[in-house]
Design an enzyme around this catalytic site. Structure first.
Site, short mmCIF file in Angstrom:
data_model
loop_
_atom_site.label_atom_id
_atom_site.label_comp_id
_atom_site.label_asym_id
_atom_site.label_seq_id
_atom_site.Cartn_x
_atom_site.Cartn_y
_atom_site.Cartn_z
N HIS A 464 0.83 -1.20 0.00
CA HIS A 464 0.00 0.00 0.00
C HIS A 464 0.86 1.26 0.00
O HIS A 464 0.69 2.15 -0.84
CB HIS A 464 -0.91 -0.01 1.23
CG HIS A 464 -1.75 1.23 1.39
ND1 HIS A 464 -3.06 1.29 1.02
CD2 HIS A 464 -1.44 2.45 1.88
CE1 HIS A 464 -3.54 2.51 1.27
NE2 HIS A 464 -2.56 3.23 1.80
N GLU A 465 1.77 1.35 0.95
CA GLU A 465 2.60 2.55 1.04
C GLU A 465 3.48 2.71 -0.20
O GLU A 465 3.78 3.83 -0.63
CB GLU A 465 3.44 2.53 2.31
CG GLU A 465 2.63 2.55 3.60
CD GLU A 465 1.64 3.70 3.65
OE1 GLU A 465 1.91 4.78 3.07
OE2 GLU A 465 0.57 3.52 4.26
N HIS A 468 1.84 4.70 -2.89
CA HIS A 468 2.09 6.14 -2.77
C HIS A 468 3.47 6.48 -3.34
O HIS A 468 3.64 7.52 -4.00
CB HIS A 468 2.05 6.55 -1.30
CG HIS A 468 0.69 6.54 -0.68
ND1 HIS A 468 -0.39 7.21 -1.20
CD2 HIS A 468 0.25 5.95 0.46
CE1 HIS A 468 -1.45 7.03 -0.42
NE2 HIS A 468 -1.08 6.27 0.60
N HIS A 471 3.44 6.79 -6.99
CA HIS A 471 2.79 8.05 -7.36
C HIS A 471 3.81 9.19 -7.33
O HIS A 471 3.76 10.11 -8.17
CB HIS A 471 1.64 8.32 -6.39
CG HIS A 471 0.54 9.14 -6.96
ND1 HIS A 471 -0.62 9.43 -6.26
CD2 HIS A 471 0.38 9.76 -8.16
CE1 HIS A 471 -1.43 10.16 -7.00
NE2 HIS A 471 -0.84 10.39 -8.15
#
Length: 689
Positions: A464-465, A468, A471
């Site tokens: 999940h992290e 980011h 991104h």
């Protein structure tokens, strides 16, 4: 040219700060110098006698404040994962000075006149989409800061902004301090039965660090529901951990946050009213992708009704399985026991195949390589802000170095709870900046020479992290303020949630899951059982998330007068949850008011719904990836081109809809969560930040 080590260019790859050369005593002088330089730049832009143009005003603003951005990128990256009393004191001082600084710029009348003039003629300026969006954002941010108010209103906005900055910083520090102080001490390892060897070793070290000659200290995680509760066989220990969690920052506690919450809520409501909004929630959502507070409440309400029905059935099933009436401290324990009992394959050995380094390099990095053509090379010659931090240089498929990735994975008392991504440097072609991205997790650190074996949840959080991170790393925009994760708050979780889908993807899992001692690949039956297990989520997880999201809205839909009249916080919380139809003594919200750091110490106020709002897009995108063949370079290229590289330079929702080929559709989310009429079961949102 500054001589302050915080502000001096480092000459390291991608301008990685030379952390070893920086002391805490350097920060306040650096910020003072940087703010002074920034104000001089702003004055030059505002006092320009030439007619305002996009270049001499908006782009000039975008290029100003470089020294301040550098200082903030370094200092605020340290405060979250590695704070100390000196840094906490600096944070308090900066809360006021930085608020005054940003407010002075936002309320600069001459500057706003130039922005306003450009905004009024925006359709005739010949701007491209990123330029139009940047101009619109500059104008909107100024108005939302009070630039269009009269002088009395501006003075009030200045006072509110300064006070909120102090209160929010204090709240965050109290939550961290109380979480550390509330660690649960036990005198025998028998009371930790069920925990992994590495977790018990970490508890032993924590007790020793706290000054105990013997015994074990169970550290608290940020959410209400502690992961230890799923494995601890001793009911008394479970109860002690749960009670410590929900009691944080409570009445009579030296870290009590009650008065801070009341004042924060009142000030936010007052600010919204000054700007013409009915509530802080309405003020926040005016700048998000969700169309209104009502639309958010409608989605949350539909999910709540379905989740509560599922919760009733789940509780009955769990109590039948347990053979007894269960309490809030026991709920997730019996859920886990039932899951293990019903599995056709014993899942206990799964963690033995998931050592941190192999999951990272052969799982997370492997998936990024397959999808986006990225390659990660660990740089032992480069150093982070703490000895545990690892530095990786990132290369694209043309072998061009595009940035740095810093991984800070292990828990420590100086680190706040949870997991998150942060940028030390944001990508910008205008400023010739390449990204430096940090991932922070809180995995218990094993003893020297022992492996760090990851649970399902920890693997999901890591992926999940890293979503980011992608991104940030793949950002390809002109303007820094549109880079990477600089998107609306209710969109920012979307790419990270998408990246979770690769955690147990058959190809990815087979690539990283190897026994930490023998190197043998994970057995097919165990891999299949693991995927089946995480595909069957719980009503408990959905209810605790929805409780927190609805509690957030409840606090931020009150008027300033109502906020000032709030008496007991616990009573307000109970009433809000009852009104939303989600009050459940067995399943408290993921974050109770007094330690809800996301909304009172972070940037999620009236925005915690964003996880579920983003998950609508995530569920659609997972469906799109699956339909197009999954882990393929072409799929990654399409997703990167439409979303990851664009940041806020385009309308992010419109770009998503163009990729999937249809307007936003909630049905894939309902099916995933078992809330559609043609599916069963209930899923829960990720708890990562």
């Amino acid at each position: 040219m500054s001589t302050n080590p915080v502000l001096v260019q480092s000459n390291l790859p991608h301008d990685l700060p030379d952390f070893a050369s920086i002391s805490d005593d350097d920060f306040l002088p650096a910020f003072e110098e940087a703010m002074s330089a920034h104000l001089a730049e702003i004055d030059e832009i505002a006092s320009n006698t030439d007619e305002p143009t996009f270049v001499n005003t908006i782009e000039a603003l975008e290029g100003s404040g470089r020294a301040l951005a550098r200082a903030a990128g370094i200092f605020f990256n340290l405060v979250g994962p590695d704070t100390n009393p000196t840094r906490n004191e600096i944070s308090q001082k900066l809360a006021t000075s930085l608020s005054e600084h940003s407010t002075a710029i936002a309320l600069n009348a001459a500057l706003f006149a130039r922005i306003d003039a450009l905004h009024s003629q925006r359709e005739s300026l010949g701007l491209d989409e990123p330029q139009k969006r940047l101009l619109e954002k500059r104008y909107r941010d100024a108005v939302r800061s009070g630039a269009a108010l009269d002088e009395q209103g501006k003075d009030t906005m200045r006072a509110i902004a300064g006070r909120l900055a102090v209160l929010e910083t204090t709240f965050s520090q109290r939550v961290l301090d109380d979480s550390n102080a509330s660690a649960v001490f036990v005198d025998s390892a028998d009371k930790l039965d069920g925990m992994s060897r590495s977790a018990i070793d970490a508890a032993r070290r924590a007790a020793a660090d706290a000054g105990h000659d013997s015994g074990y200290s169970v550290a608290l995680e940020l959410p209400t529901s502690q992961s230890a509760l799923t494995v601890l066989t001793d009911a008394d220990t479970r109860a002690a951990v749960f009670e410590a969690s929900v009691a944080r920052c409570g009445r009579g506690n030296e870290f009590d946050t009650s008065e801070i919450v009341r004042e924060i809520v009142s000030l936010r409501a007052r600010r919204a009213e000054l700007l013409g909004y009915s509530s802080h929630a309405e003020f926040v959502l005016a700048d998000q992708t969700a169309p209104s507070v009502g639309a958010v409440r409608e989605l949350l309400g539909d999910l709540t009704r379905a989740a509560m029905r599922a919760g009733t059935a789940e509780l009955a099933r769990i109590e039948k399985f347990a053979g007894e009436q269960i309490g809030a401290a026991d709920y997730t324990y019996w859920l886990e026991r039932e899951r293990a009992e019903s599995a056709t394959v014993d899942l206990a050995p799964f963690a033995d195949y998931c050592e941190l380094d192999t999951v990272l390099t052969d799982g997370v990095f492997y998936a990024a390589g397959q999808l986006y053509g990225l390659r990660f090379v660990e740089r032992d010659d480069l150093h982070g802000y703490h000895p545990d931090v690892r530095v990786f240089e990132v290369f694209d498929e043309d072998d061009t170095s595009i940035g740095l990735y810093l991984g800070d994975y292990f828990a420590r008392p100086s680190k706040r709870g949870g997991a998150w991504m942060n940028n030390i440097v944001d990508q910008s072609s205008m400023l010739s900046q390449t990204p430096i991205v940090v991932n922070v997790l809180n995995i218990p650190k094993p003893d020297e020479g022992q492996p760090a074996l990851l649970t399902f949840d920890q693997i999901t959080t890591l992926f999940h992290e890293f979503g980011h991170t992608l991104h940030g790393l793949l950002s390809d925009v002109r303007y820094e303020s549109q880079s990477g994760t600089s998107v609306p708050r209710d969109f920012v979780e979307f790419p990270s949630q998408v990246n979770e889908m690769w955690a147990l993807d058959p190809d990815v899992l087979a690539h990283y899951a190897r026994h930490h001692e023998t190197g043998e690949p994970i057995p097919d039956a165990l891999a299949a059982a693991a995927r089946a297990s995480v595909g069957t989520e719980t009503a408990h997880g959905t209810i605790e998330y929805l409780g927190a999201a609805l509690l957030d809205l409840a606090w931020h839909e009150v008027s300033s007068a109502q906020a000032e009249a709030v008496g007991d916080l616990d009573e307000f919380e109970r009433s809000a949850l009852e009104a939303a139809g989600i009050a459940d003594d067995l399943i408290p919200p993921r974050y109770k008011t007094r330690y809800f750091n996301h909304i009172f110490g972070g940037g999620y106020s009236a925005g915690y719904y964003g996880y579920i709002w983003s998950e609508v897009l995530d569920a659609e995108t997972e469906q799109w990836f699956t339909a197009h063949g999954g882990l393929l370079r072409e799929n990654g290229r399409v997703f990167a081109d439409s979303t990851l590289s664009r940041g806020d330079s385009v309308d992010p929702v419109a770009a998503h809809e163009k990729m999937v080929g249809h307007p936003r559709d909630v049905m894939p989310l309902l099916r995933r969560r078992g809330l559609a009429s043609d599916s069963a079961g209930t899923d829960a949102p990720d708890s990562s930040e």
